[in-house]
Write a protein that holds these residues in place. Structure first.
Motif, mmCIF file in Angstrom:
data_model
loop_
_atom_site.group_PDB
_atom_site.id
_atom_site.type_symbol
_atom_site.label_atom_id
_atom_site.label_comp_id
_atom_site.label_asym_id
_atom_site.label_seq_id
_atom_site.Cartn_x
_atom_site.Cartn_y
_atom_site.Cartn_z
ATOM 1 N N GLY A 1 0.824 -1.208 0.000
ATOM 2 C CA GLY A 1 0.000 0.000 0.000
ATOM 3 C C GLY A 1 0.855 1.252 0.000
ATOM 4 N N ARG A 2 0.269 2.369 -0.431
ATOM 5 C CA ARG A 2 1.007 3.631 -0.460
ATOM 6 C C ARG A 2 0.183 4.728 0.204
ATOM 7 N NH1 ARG A 2 2.361 5.128 -6.134
ATOM 8 N NH2 ARG A 2 0.301 4.294 -6.535
ATOM 9 N N GLY A 3 0.898 5.690 0.761
ATOM 10 C CA GLY A 3 0.237 6.782 1.474
ATOM 11 C C GLY A 3 -0.761 7.515 0.601
ATOM 12 N N VAL A 4 -0.372 7.725 -0.651
ATOM 13 C CA VAL A 4 -1.224 8.525 -1.524
ATOM 14 C C VAL A 4 -2.574 7.821 -1.753
ATOM 15 C CG1 VAL A 4 -0.356 7.613 -3.715
ATOM 16 C CG2 VAL A 4 -1.199 9.953 -3.592
ATOM 17 N N GLU A 5 -2.571 6.483 -1.718
ATOM 18 C CA GLU A 5 -3.832 5.754 -1.891
ATOM 19 C C GLU A 5 -4.783 6.028 -0.725
ATOM 20 O OE1 GLU A 5 -1.979 1.926 -4.311
ATOM 21 O OE2 GLU A 5 -2.365 1.798 -2.170
ATOM 22 N N LEU A 6 -4.216 5.996 0.480
ATOM 23 C CA LEU A 6 -5.046 6.288 1.654
ATOM 24 C C LEU A 6 -5.569 7.720 1.589
ATOM 25 C CD1 LEU A 6 -3.060 4.696 4.603
ATOM 26 C CD2 LEU A 6 -5.020 3.794 3.397
ATOM 27 N N PHE A 7 -4.706 8.630 1.111
ATOM 28 C CA PHE A 7 -5.098 10.034 1.017
ATOM 29 C C PHE A 7 -6.265 10.191 0.038
ATOM 30 C CE2 PHE A 7 -4.251 14.382 -0.744
ATOM 31 C CZ PHE A 7 -4.680 15.055 0.383
ATOM 32 N N ILE A 8 -6.180 9.502 -1.105
ATOM 33 C CA ILE A 8 -7.267 9.576 -2.077
ATOM 34 C C ILE A 8 -8.536 8.963 -1.484
ATOM 35 C CG2 ILE A 8 -8.052 8.770 -4.339
ATOM 36 C CD1 ILE A 8 -5.110 8.986 -5.248
ATOM 37 N N GLY A 9 -8.361 7.850 -0.761
ATOM 38 C CA GLY A 9 -9.513 7.248 -0.094
ATOM 39 C C GLY A 9 -10.178 8.235 0.859
ATOM 40 N N PHE A 10 -9.341 8.982 1.557
ATOM 41 C CA PHE A 10 -9.854 9.991 2.485
ATOM 42 C C PHE A 10 -10.629 11.078 1.736
ATOM 43 C CE2 PHE A 10 -8.809 14.215 4.302
ATOM 44 C CZ PHE A 10 -9.579 14.141 5.452
ATOM 45 N N LEU A 11 -10.083 11.495 0.588
ATOM 46 C CA LEU A 11 -10.778 12.533 -0.197
ATOM 47 C C LEU A 11 -12.130 12.019 -0.678
ATOM 48 C CD1 LEU A 11 -7.902 14.082 -2.323
ATOM 49 C CD2 LEU A 11 -8.951 14.948 -0.239
ATOM 50 N N ILE A 12 -12.158 10.750 -1.104
ATOM 51 C CA ILE A 12 -13.428 10.174 -1.557
ATOM 52 C C ILE A 12 -14.421 10.145 -0.397
ATOM 53 C CG2 ILE A 12 -14.523 8.052 -2.374
ATOM 54 C CD1 ILE A 12 -11.951 7.505 -3.957
ATOM 55 N N ALA A 13 -13.913 9.731 0.767
ATOM 56 C CA ALA A 13 -14.781 9.688 1.948
ATOM 57 C C ALA A 13 -15.322 11.080 2.246
ATOM 58 C CB ALA A 13 -14.017 9.148 3.140
ATOM 59 N N LEU A 14 -14.455 12.100 2.115
ATOM 60 C CA LEU A 14 -14.895 13.482 2.350
ATOM 61 C C LEU A 14 -16.009 13.852 1.388
ATOM 62 C CD1 LEU A 14 -11.938 15.915 2.996
ATOM 63 C CD2 LEU A 14 -13.609 14.979 4.570
ATOM 64 N N ALA A 15 -15.809 13.478 0.122
ATOM 65 C CA ALA A 15 -16.791 13.832 -0.900
ATOM 66 C C ALA A 15 -18.158 13.258 -0.545
ATOM 67 C CB ALA A 15 -16.340 13.324 -2.265
ATOM 68 N N VAL A 16 -18.161 12.094 0.108
ATOM 69 C CA VAL A 16 -19.432 11.484 0.503
ATOM 70 C C VAL A 16 -19.929 12.070 1.809
ATOM 71 C CG1 VAL A 16 -20.536 9.312 1.137
ATOM 72 C CG2 VAL A 16 -18.845 9.350 -0.686
ATOM 73 N N VAL A 17 -19.001 12.260 2.751
ATOM 74 C CA VAL A 17 -19.423 12.609 4.105
ATOM 75 C C VAL A 17 -19.822 14.090 4.224
ATOM 76 C CG1 VAL A 17 -18.623 12.802 6.492
ATOM 77 C CG2 VAL A 17 -18.138 10.754 5.179
#
Lengths: 400, 396
Positions: free
Chosen positions: A69-85
């Motif tokens: 895994g890479r940090g940037v993947e988690l960061f993108i996941g976080f952005l997606i979560a933000l977009a939903v939340v």
């Protein structure tokens, strides 16, 4: 007798973890320092480094796990979560503003259910992320199944648990773990889960009973005393000492976690390989007690240093100035920074003396049987990577 | 240049572990089975080092099976490979570069966000609040009114004073006073004054025209002009739309910080601190503006603005009353906790800086400066003042 069982006579393989607190410290220290400086943005890269440390040092049958895994993947996941939340948060805020007091209460409950649902969905997807980023002997783990189905299942079970006052909790655990494990793959080998809710119920029941005695017992005794002679409970503080029994609760909880882990690990298998766990009842408790001791020492040290600094500031009159000025701004900013640093130091100690030993015990208490059979089964099917890893890399950023 | 050693090879298709012989040729890495058969050949330029425990070098290679791995524990061979594969650590270096960018730009973003929260959001709230229809203020005020009535602890006899026959004259006198002020203010919303049965020395304005006077404040007043001054100050908050402004500002700030900080340890605390700091800075300006408004309004009806300043000074000096007149327009959620908050104010250091009101001496000087010296007449007569003071029944 030619009947031959692969499990019998075969010695199991015990994984090991070689990662000391000293080796982990630089990773945690640098990660947390940068997390403070970036007000949290760095935490995805920090988490990735911690996982690399934990994964890369787990050795199974002579070979180490690999975390890709890479940090940037988690960061993108976080952005997606933000977009939903964020829109969800906005809707909740807006509706609770519009509805009256009663409507707000009803609505808040609905919102809580929605948040639980989302959280379960996120947990399932995060598990998928971690599995697909785990490689052992050049073969990837995978998770199939639907996050929505899992979240719906969790929610349904949660309602049942509430309705039965927690009685069906073991069966909920078994059902959810079964769903997760049967959707777990190592290459083309499917996982399975054989432990049952009944087993967990039997093992946990005594502890549950103990909890009831510890919590309800003192209250009942005091209530009985109060009934016989009103005011007795207040009159003798010795009776209140019964509540010291409450201190047993963390011990009970830690023991329960060990029981549950053992139950869980014993039920897990992938293909022909099955796990057998011999974790001691007090193994997790030892970790928590150790962490508690370290935190206590750390707090004492911080208290001493903090007291000294406050005294010096006070002696120099910085704290006494009432007019806003640069000194006051500096003290405020310093206070905020100190708060962050202390909060993060606790997080760091938890990583070093909580997460790491628990991780170690989780692996080292397990013995895997049938590993050669798994290797053989895996090797017999050369179309091993039934799941294109490119697609997994491209579309799965579920690791929030 | 040729060097060789042993390694462990995983083909990335099966989980078979193969002990292999590794030969480092000029530009390639040959992976050979013990019997000499070649399993694979990786160009040195395509080798990538992957994260691994410290005792081994874990290699992957671009262009082939992404999961194929070669693990080398032979230190000498690992050093050889490190020395001769040009792009071995390119991926790791690239990742480090990305991380560095993330750290630097996050710092820059945090500076921007902080500046925007402290200066941009209040400025925006100032511009947006006057554009909102007054119905928004009134709606917010209604909600706040209901909440305060539900949670605020009052003395026995009901929340609001002035309903019983004994208290009616006070109510009528207060209405006369209010009418003079509100006629002069000529706001698009009616001013509705409520006297709260509580010995709390305070007054506060709700958005949309509601004003609360607490009995403790009336008890401490020495003239009707002092009460009128406080009332004018609160009307100033209503006129300046401070409630809506504060709601916009607080919402904007917590939105910005909350979303960016996410769930990091102590994120909520940081948001609170940021909000308290920016609000303190901001509300001092709001209080000063309300004071100016009050002085102007009092002059407009021919009354003396100076008693407001005197009242403030007297309340602050009084040892029994640590600090008074804490009007927090629109900030209703903490109304129930205010009495304890007032007690804490006895400690005056950092807290006094955070507290939203400017020093009362400074406020007094400012009000006096606006007042000038014109012929002033009392806002209502002495009988009305006595009636107002007894609006909650006989003084206790």
């Amino acid at each position: 007798m030619t009947a031959w069982n692969a499990d019998q006579g075969e010695t199991g393989v015990r994984p090991s973890f070689q990662g000391s607190a000293g080796e982990m410290f630089p990773i945690v220290f640098k990660g947390l320092a940068l997390t403070v400086l970036t007000l949290g943005v760095y935490r995805f890269w920090y988490l990735t480094n911690v996982r690399r440390f934990l994964w890369n040092r787990v050795e199974v049958g002579g070979d180490y796990l690999e975390y890709t895994g890479r940090g940037v993947e988690l960061f993108i996941g976080f952005l997606i979560a933000l977009a939903v939340v964020i829109p969800l948060y906005g809707v909740i805020f807006f509706l609770s503003f519009l509805l009256g007091p009663i409507g707000t209460i009803v609505f808040q409950n609905v919102a809580t259910v929605a948040i639980i649902f989302l959280a379960q969905f996120a947990l399932f997807r995060a598990r998928r992320y971690r599995l697909t980023r785990t490689i052992w002997r050049g073969v990837r783990f995978q998770q199939t199944g639907s996050g929505l189905a899992y979240a719906a299942k969790s929610l349904g079970w949660a309602i049942l648990v509430i309705l039965t006052l927690g009685l069906v909790y073991p069966w909920m655990r078994a059902s959810l773990e079964r769903y997760k494990m049967t959707n777990t793959w190592y290459g083309d080998q499917q996982g399975a889960f054989s432990s049952t809710g009944g087993q967990l119920f039997k093992r946990g029941f005594l502890l549950w009973l103990l909890c009831v005695v510890v919590i309800v017992g003192p209250i009942a005794v005091l209530a009985a005393l109060e009934m016989r002679t009103p005011g007795a409970a207040q009159a003798s503080p010795a009776h209140a000492a019964l509540f010291v029994l409450f201190l047993l609760l963390p011990v009970v909880f830690a023991v329960y976690l060990a029981i549950e882990y053992r139950w869980w690990a014993n039920g897990c298998s992938i293909g022909p390989a099955a796990a057998s766990c011999d974790l001691g009842l007090f193994q997790f408790f030892k970790v928590y007690a150790g962490y508690f001791g370290v935190v206590l020492l750390f707090s004492m040290a911080v208290g001493a240093v903090g007291g000294l600094i406050a005294y010096l500031l006070h002696a120099n009159g910085v704290l006494q100035a009432t007019e806003p000025g640069p000194a006051q701004y500096a003290v405020m900013a310093g206070g905020v920074l100190v708060y962050f640093v202390i909060a993060l130091a606790f997080a760091a100690l938890w990583q070093l003396f909580g997460v790491r030993p628990i991780w170690r015990k989780s692996f080292e208490s397990v013995e895997i049987f049938g590993l050669p059979a798994l290797m053989a089964a895996q090797s017999q099917a050369p179309v091993a990577n039934a799941f294109g890893e490119g697609i997994a890399d491209a579309i799965d950023f579920g690791g929030f | 240049m040729t060097s060789s050693g042993t390694g462990v090879f995983f083909d990335g298709l099966t989980s078979r572990r193969q002990d292999v012989h590794v030969a480092l040729q000029d530009a390639t890495l040959e992976i050979l089975r013990p019997d000499g058969a070649r399993l694979d050949m990786w160009p040195l330029g395509q080798l990538r080092e992957l994260s691994a425990p410290p005792e081994l070098l874990r290699l992957g290679h671009d262009g082939g099976n992404a999961l194929a791995r070669l693990e080398i524990r032979d230190r000498a061979l690992a050093a050889q490979i490190r020395a001769s594969a040009p792009r071995l650590t390119a991926a790791l270096a690239e990742e480090r570069g990305t991380t560095r960018k993330v750290v630097l730009w996050s710092l820059a973003a945090m500076v921007s966000v902080s500046l925007f929260t402290f200066y941009g959001v209040p400025a925006l709230a100032d511009r947006v609040a006057p554009l909102l229809p007054w119905s928004v203020d009134r709606h917010m005020g209604d909600i706040a009114d209901r909440q305060i009535r539900a949670v605020f602890p009052t003395d026995p006899g009901g929340f609001e004073c002035g309903a019983s026959s004994e208290e009616r004259p006070g109510r009528e006198a207060l209405d006369r006073l209010t009418k003079r002020l509100s006629d002069a203010a000529a706001l698009p919303v009616p001013i509705k004054v409520t006297v709260v049965r509580s010995d709390f020395v305070n007054a506060l304005a709700l958005p949309g025209g509601g004003v609360y006077l607490f009995r403790g404040l009336l008890d401490n007043a020495r003239s009707a002009d002092e009460i009128a001054g406080v009332l004018a100050h609160e009307i100033g908050h209503v006129a300046h739309r401070d409630g809506a402004r504060r709601a916009l500002q607080a919402g904007g700030a917590s939105l910005l910080f909350g979303f960016i900080l996410g769930d990091v340890v102590g994120g909520t605390a940081a948001i609170t601190i940021a909000r308290v700091l920016s609000e303190a800075h901001y509300s001092r300006a709001a209080e000063t503006n309300a004071d100016d408004y009050a002085a102007d309004l009092m002059k407009k009806i021919g009354a003396d603005p100076r008693p407001l300043g005197e009242f403030l000074s007297r309340l602050t000096e009084g040892a029994s009353e640590p600090e008074a007149d804490q009007d927090k327009a629109g900030k209703t959620d903490d109304a129930g906790e205010k009495p304890t908050e007032t007690e804490k104010r006895k400690e005056r250091s950092l807290q006094s800086w955070i507290s939203s009101h400017p020093e009362s001496e400074e406020r007094r000087r400012r009000v006096d400066a606006v007042a000038g010296d014109g012929p002033f007449s009392p806002v209502v007569d002495g009988a009305d003042f006595l009636a107002i003071q007894r609006i909650c029944g006989k003084p206790s």
